[in-house]
Scaffold this motif. Structure first.
Motif, PDB file in Angstrom:
ATOM      1  N   HIS A 153      -6.714  -7.121  -4.496  1.00 21.96           N
ATOM      2  CA  HIS A 153      -6.609  -5.875  -3.724  1.00 21.96           C
ATOM      3  C   HIS A 153      -5.193  -5.313  -3.795  1.00 21.96           C
ATOM      4  O   HIS A 153      -4.704  -4.700  -2.843  1.00 21.96           O
TER       5      HIS A 153
ATOM      6  N   SER B 256       0.842  -1.193   0.000  1.00 26.71           N
ATOM      7  CA  SER B 256       0.000   0.000   0.000  1.00 26.71           C
ATOM      8  C   SER B 256       0.881   1.247   0.000  1.00 26.71           C
ATOM      9  O   SER B 256       2.069   1.193   0.354  1.00 26.71           O
TER      10      SER B 256
ATOM     11  N   TYR C 110      -2.170  -5.817  -1.130  1.00 28.05           N
ATOM     12  CA  TYR C 110      -1.940  -5.074   0.104  1.00 28.05           C
ATOM     13  C   TYR C 110      -2.332  -5.856   1.356  1.00 28.05           C
ATOM     14  O   TYR C 110      -1.804  -5.630   2.432  1.00 28.05           O
ATOM     15  N   HIS C 111      -3.293  -6.744   1.225  1.00 32.29           N
ATOM     16  CA  HIS C 111      -3.802  -7.450   2.393  1.00 32.29           C
ATOM     17  C   HIS C 111      -3.158  -8.815   2.569  1.00 32.29           C
ATOM     18  O   HIS C 111      -3.572  -9.585   3.432  1.00 32.29           O
TER      19      HIS C 111
ATOM     20  N   ASP D  41       4.857  -4.268   6.615  1.00 33.22           N
ATOM     21  CA  ASP D  41       4.459  -2.992   7.211  1.00 33.22           C
ATOM     22  C   ASP D  41       4.848  -2.946   8.691  1.00 33.22           C
ATOM     23  O   ASP D  41       5.400  -1.949   9.168  1.00 33.22           O
TER      24      ASP D  41
END
Length: 275
Positions: free
Chosen positions: A253, A131, A256-257, A265
Motif C-alpha cells: 500500500h 501518503s 502509507y499504513h 503524520d
C-alpha cells in the motif's frame, strides 16, 4: 584491554571516520562520556569494550546532568559536523545508512528544514513511504520552519521564541545508544552535529528510556529547558520518524499504513498545531 570491533565491508566512504570524530567530539565536552575510539579504518572501528549493568535512578539523573554539559559545549553552527570531520554525516542502520547533510545555518529552523526534513522528503523512497496527505503536512512544517516561526518570537506567549546557540548533539540518542556501565551512562553510535538540545531529549523519549523522568530532572538541574518544551517533542521527533518510515515500513500500500508513517503524520500535525 577488551575491545569491540564494529565493521562492515563496503561501508560508505568515511562512515567510520565520521563516527569516530563524533565520539571524540562528544567526549571532549567533558559531560556524558563516550566510548573510547582505539582504531579507525575504512571498513571498521575498534572501540573499548563496555561492561553493561542495569540502570538506576541515580545513574539516570547523573546522565541527565552530564548530557546538559555536553550540549552546553556547543557547536560552530546548526548542522556543523563534529571536529575532525568535514562534510556530510550518516544516519540509520549500519547496513543501510542515509546521508545526513552538514550545514552551517544561523537558525535552527532553517537547518531543520533544509538539512533534515527537506532532504528526506525529496528522497524517491519518501513517495512510497508517505501518503500525499502526510507529505503535504510535512511540507507545511518545512514552510513554517523556513518562515522562522520557531526562531523569531512572532508568537504572543513566547513559548516558541528560541535564540539558543547550537548545542553539541549526539544526534541519534535513542535508548540503544546509551550504554549503562559501572561508571554511569556512556554514549555510543552517534550522528553527532550542532543542533537543538531538545532534539536529543525528544529522541530519547521516542522509544522509551529507563528512568526518563530522572534523566530529565537531572538535565533541568544543569540547564533548565524553555517553557513548552514538552509540546515541541513531536516537532523534534519528526525527522527520526520520517527516517524510520522510509527505512523500515513495509512497501505494501505504498507504505502509507505502516506504523512509522502513521506516527510521522501525527507528529507533523502536532507540530503544525503549535502556536
Amino acid at each position: 584491554m577488551a575491545t569491540f570491533r564494529k565493521d562492515r565491508s563496503g561501508a560508505p566512504r568515511g562512515f567510520f571516520a565520521c563516527e569516530a570524530a563524533g565520539l571524540r567530539w562528544l567526549a571532549s565536552a567533558g559531560g556524558a562520556p563516550a566510548v573510547t575510539v582505539l582504531e579507525v579504518d575504512e571498513d571498521h572501528l575498534l572501540l573499548d569494550r563496555l561492561d553493561q549493568v542495569a540502570p538506576t535512578p541515580e545513574a539516570a539523573e547523573a546522565f541527565g546532568r552530564a548530557l546538559a554539559v555536553t550540549h552546553d559545549a556547543g557547536a560552530d553552527a546548526f548542522g556543523a559536523p563534529p571536529a575532525g570531520w568535514d562534510g556530510d554525516g550518516f544516519f540509520g542502520p549500519l547496513e543501510d545508512p542515509l546521508p545526513m547533510p552538514a550545514a552551517a545555518e544561523p537558525t535552527w529552523g532553517a537547518f531543520y528544514a533544509r538539512a533534515r526534513l527537506g532532504p528526506l522528503l525529496d528522497l524517491p523512497r519518501a513517495r512510497h513511504a508517505f501518503s500525499p496527505r502526510t507529505r503535504a503536512a510535512i511540507g507545511d512544517v518545512i514552510d513554517r520552519l523556513l518562515a522562522g516561526d520557531f526562531d523569531d518570537g512572532d508568537f504572543d506567549d513566547g513559548d516558541l521564541d528560541d535564540d539558543e546557540a547550537p548545542a553539541r548533539l549526539h544526534g541519534d540518542l535513542w535508548n540503544g545508544n546509551v550504554m549503562w556501565t559501572p561508571d554511569g551512562a556512556t554514549l555510543i553510535d552517534p550522528a553527532a552535529h550542532g543542533g537543538h538540545r531538545e532534539t536529543d531529549l525528544a529522541f530519547l523519549a521516542l522509544f522509551g528510556s529507563p528512568f526518563l523522568d530522572r534523566v530529565l530532572a537531572g538535565y533541568q538541574q544543569a540547564h533548565p529547558l524553555r517553557p513548552g518544551w514538552q509540546d515541541r517533542v513531536p516537532l523534534h521527533q519528526l525527522y527520526p520518524l520520517m527516517l524510520h518510515a522510509i527505512l523500515f515500513d513495509p512497501p505494501e500500500h505504498g507504505g502509507y499504513h505502516g506504523g512509522y508513517a502513521q506516527q510521522t503524520d501525527r507528529a507533523a500535525r502536532a507540530a503544525l498545531s503549535l502556536r
